[in-house]
Design a protein around this motif. Sequence first.
Motif, PDB file in Angstrom:
ATOM      1  N   ARG A 262       0.931  -1.195   0.012  1.00  0.00           N
ATOM      2  CA  ARG A 262      -0.017  -0.022  -0.027  1.00  0.00           C
ATOM      3  C   ARG A 262       0.938   1.120  -0.095  1.00  0.00           C
ATOM      4  N   ARG A 263       1.909   1.242   0.597  1.00  0.00           N
ATOM      5  CA  ARG A 263       3.139   2.350   0.857  1.00  0.00           C
ATOM      6  C   ARG A 263       3.539   2.429  -0.588  1.00  0.00           C
ATOM      7  N   ALA A 264       3.784   1.248  -1.152  1.00  0.00           N
ATOM      8  CA  ALA A 264       4.516   1.511  -2.584  1.00  0.00           C
ATOM      9  C   ALA A 264       3.396   2.129  -3.601  1.00  0.00           C
ATOM     10  N   GLN A 265       2.307   1.606  -3.723  1.00  0.00           N
ATOM     11  CA  GLN A 265       1.072   2.162  -4.347  1.00  0.00           C
ATOM     12  C   GLN A 265       1.040   3.864  -4.269  1.00  0.00           C
ATOM     13  N   GLU A 266       1.183   4.280  -2.925  1.00  0.00           N
ATOM     14  CA  GLU A 266       0.975   5.854  -2.866  1.00  0.00           C
ATOM     15  C   GLU A 266       2.363   6.434  -3.207  1.00  0.00           C
ATOM     16  N   LEU A 267       3.160   5.958  -3.192  1.00  0.00           N
ATOM     17  CA  LEU A 267       4.553   6.581  -3.529  1.00  0.00           C
ATOM     18  C   LEU A 267       4.520   6.577  -5.202  1.00  0.00           C
ATOM     19  N   LEU A 268       4.128   5.585  -5.784  1.00  0.00           N
ATOM     20  CA  LEU A 268       3.798   5.570  -7.287  1.00  0.00           C
ATOM     21  C   LEU A 268       3.025   6.388  -7.865  1.00  0.00           C
ATOM     22  N   GLU A 269       2.107   6.703  -7.162  1.00  0.00           N
ATOM     23  CA  GLU A 269       0.932   7.741  -7.602  1.00  0.00           C
ATOM     24  C   GLU A 269       1.321   9.134  -7.250  1.00  0.00           C
ATOM     25  N   THR A 270       2.166   9.637  -5.962  1.00  0.00           N
ATOM     26  CA  THR A 270       2.419  10.595  -5.626  1.00  0.00           C
ATOM     27  C   THR A 270       3.725  11.304  -6.000  1.00  0.00           C
ATOM     28  N   THR A 271       4.842  10.416  -6.172  1.00  0.00           N
ATOM     29  CA  THR A 271       6.027  10.752  -6.485  1.00  0.00           C
ATOM     30  C   THR A 271       6.719  10.625  -7.680  1.00  0.00           C
ATOM     31  N   ASP A 272       8.028  10.846  -8.186  1.00  0.00           N
ATOM     32  CA  ASP A 272       8.536  10.479  -9.262  1.00  0.00           C
ATOM     33  C   ASP A 272       9.777   9.650  -8.848  1.00  0.00           C
ATOM     34  N   ASP A 273       9.773   9.043  -7.637  1.00  0.00           N
ATOM     35  CA  ASP A 273      10.680   8.173  -7.237  1.00  0.00           C
ATOM     36  C   ASP A 273      10.891   6.884  -7.965  1.00  0.00           C
ATOM     37  N   VAL A 274      12.231   6.640  -8.297  1.00  0.00           N
ATOM     38  CA  VAL A 274      12.559   5.287  -9.281  1.00  0.00           C
ATOM     39  C   VAL A 274      11.992   4.130  -8.250  1.00  0.00           C
ATOM     40  N   VAL A 275      11.765   3.065  -8.985  1.00  0.00           N
ATOM     41  CA  VAL A 275      11.224   2.256  -8.399  1.00  0.00           C
ATOM     42  C   VAL A 275      12.432   1.469  -7.080  1.00  0.00           C
ATOM     43  N   ALA A 277      14.171   3.316  -5.150  1.00  0.00           N
ATOM     44  CA  ALA A 277      13.997   4.052  -4.193  1.00  0.00           C
ATOM     45  C   ALA A 277      12.790   3.762  -3.380  1.00  0.00           C
ATOM     46  N   ILE A 278      11.790   3.567  -4.242  1.00  0.00           N
ATOM     47  CA  ILE A 278      10.395   3.027  -3.368  1.00  0.00           C
ATOM     48  C   ILE A 278      10.901   1.782  -2.795  1.00  0.00           C
ATOM     49  N   ALA A 279      11.225   0.699  -3.247  1.00  0.00           N
ATOM     50  CA  ALA A 279      11.667  -0.599  -2.672  1.00  0.00           C
ATOM     51  C   ALA A 279      12.565  -0.308  -1.401  1.00  0.00           C
ATOM     52  N   THR A 280      13.369   0.687  -1.276  1.00  0.00           N
ATOM     53  CA  THR A 280      13.876   1.097   0.011  1.00  0.00           C
ATOM     54  C   THR A 280      13.073   1.793   0.845  1.00  0.00           C
ATOM     55  N   ALA A 281      12.049   2.320   0.493  1.00  0.00           N
ATOM     56  CA  ALA A 281      11.317   3.341   1.310  1.00  0.00           C
ATOM     57  C   ALA A 281      10.271   2.515   1.898  1.00  0.00           C
ATOM     58  N   THR A 282       9.976   1.413   0.979  1.00  0.00           N
ATOM     59  CA  THR A 282       8.850   0.453   1.776  1.00  0.00           C
ATOM     60  C   THR A 282       9.563  -1.018   2.464  1.00  0.00           C
ATOM     61  N   GLY A 283      10.644  -0.923   2.635  1.00  0.00           N
ATOM     62  CA  GLY A 283      11.441  -1.848   3.332  1.00  0.00           C
ATOM     63  C   GLY A 283      11.449  -3.169   2.645  1.00  0.00           C
ATOM     64  N   MET A 284      11.338  -3.074   1.096  1.00  0.00           N
ATOM     65  CA  MET A 284      11.343  -4.190   0.244  1.00  0.00           C
ATOM     66  C   MET A 284      12.947  -4.659  -0.072  1.00  0.00           C
ATOM     67  N   GLY A 285      13.739  -3.634   0.199  1.00  0.00           N
ATOM     68  CA  GLY A 285      15.187  -4.107  -0.072  1.00  0.00           C
ATOM     69  C   GLY A 285      15.565  -3.655  -1.679  1.00  0.00           C
ATOM     70  N   THR A 286      14.969  -4.440  -2.544  1.00  0.00           N
ATOM     71  CA  THR A 286      15.589  -4.437  -3.969  1.00  0.00           C
ATOM     72  C   THR A 286      14.171  -4.083  -4.794  1.00  0.00           C
ATOM     73  N   ALA A 287      14.564  -3.727  -6.095  1.00  0.00           N
ATOM     74  CA  ALA A 287      13.682  -3.427  -6.916  1.00  0.00           C
ATOM     75  C   ALA A 287      13.055  -4.635  -7.331  1.00  0.00           C
ATOM     76  N   THR A 288      13.960  -5.691  -7.531  1.00  0.00           N
ATOM     77  CA  THR A 288      13.275  -7.076  -7.854  1.00  0.00           C
ATOM     78  C   THR A 288      12.147  -7.514  -6.939  1.00  0.00           C
ATOM     79  N   THR A 289      12.658  -7.517  -5.849  1.00  0.00           N
ATOM     80  CA  THR A 289      11.685  -8.001  -4.805  1.00  0.00           C
ATOM     81  C   THR A 289      10.321  -7.183  -4.822  1.00  0.00           C
ATOM     82  N   LEU A 290      10.568  -5.835  -4.625  1.00  0.00           N
ATOM     83  CA  LEU A 290       9.103  -5.143  -4.805  1.00  0.00           C
ATOM     84  C   LEU A 290       8.304  -5.440  -6.111  1.00  0.00           C
TER      85      LEU A 290
END
Length: 333
Positions: A262-275, A277-290
């Motif tokens: 859900r946090r990743a969805q919000e960041l994808l909708e409201t920011t221009d952060d790359v995947v 960065a969003i993986a890091t911000a949501t505790g997923m670790g890597t873009a592959t995991t996210l």
Amino acid sequence: MVTVALAVTEGMLHFELSMAYEVFGAAPVDVAVPWYDVEVCGSDAVRLGRFRLEPDQGLGRLRHADTVIVPGWADADEDPPADLVDAVRAAHEAGARVASLCTGAFVLAAAGLLDGRRATTHWAHTGALAARYPRVEVDPDVLYVDDGSVLTSAGKAAAMDLCLHLVRLDHGSSVANAVARRLVVPPHRAGGQAQFVAAPVPTRDDHPLAALLPWVIERLDRPLTVEDLARQARMSSRHLGRHFRAVTGTTPLQWLLTQRIRRAQELLETTDDVVDAIATATGMGTATTLRRHFNRTVGVPPDTYRRTFRSRPRTEANDDRQRPRRAVTHSVA
């Protein structure tokens, strides 16, 4: 503007009808998106419990709607009116997305819309639905089922979950969250959660999870584990699991993953952060995991989700909504 038609007839439940009208009938004050045009459609004036309702349009209007909502049916043992069943069937054949709330599933089943599909209804009536309509794959253990152009929900609070899910599909998580804030309800419960939960939310400030859940939400960027949650709550992992099951209907790990998505969805909708960065911000670790968890849970990759809710015209997003897709309950198991 998307038209939402509420199909009404004598014997329907006013709670589900009123709730759907509240969700789709008024846009959040701080949201700048084209909102829904809501029409109440029925063959004549109807009585819903102690209330009398005058429809805006006849049932024939359903076939011109983008989305048709069929509220709960008071007496599930009775066959729904033939004119309602025919109108709902015609609306779906014309391309409408059709959703039932609670026992409204019996109307969809009578119209043949649930044949060969997974569906649900209020847990007290799932047995009757399965017995009367054997071609329907009834799932008694979920809050709602999204099968693309046909959606069904369990009763009362689960009907609200489905309505917010529809807003989320059309406008994204941020807008759905704004609607939930206006109505003072939880913004998201995954469809795959159990219908019957002993205590849906912590009801006391001294409940073991009352302080833990906000603590976790504020730290989603950290690689939290179940053991971390148990340590913060000062209990064993097994004891924590029992509390989570009683309060949320799911496990600590499933709940935590849902919050990260859900946090990743919000960041994808409201920011221009790359995947990444969003993986890091949501505790997923890597873009592959996210990407793996996001695709499995939401049904599309993160980049596609971002384009849908940030870049593409509303009409194109609605066209995608009409395309058949696999049945999902948004479980993160």
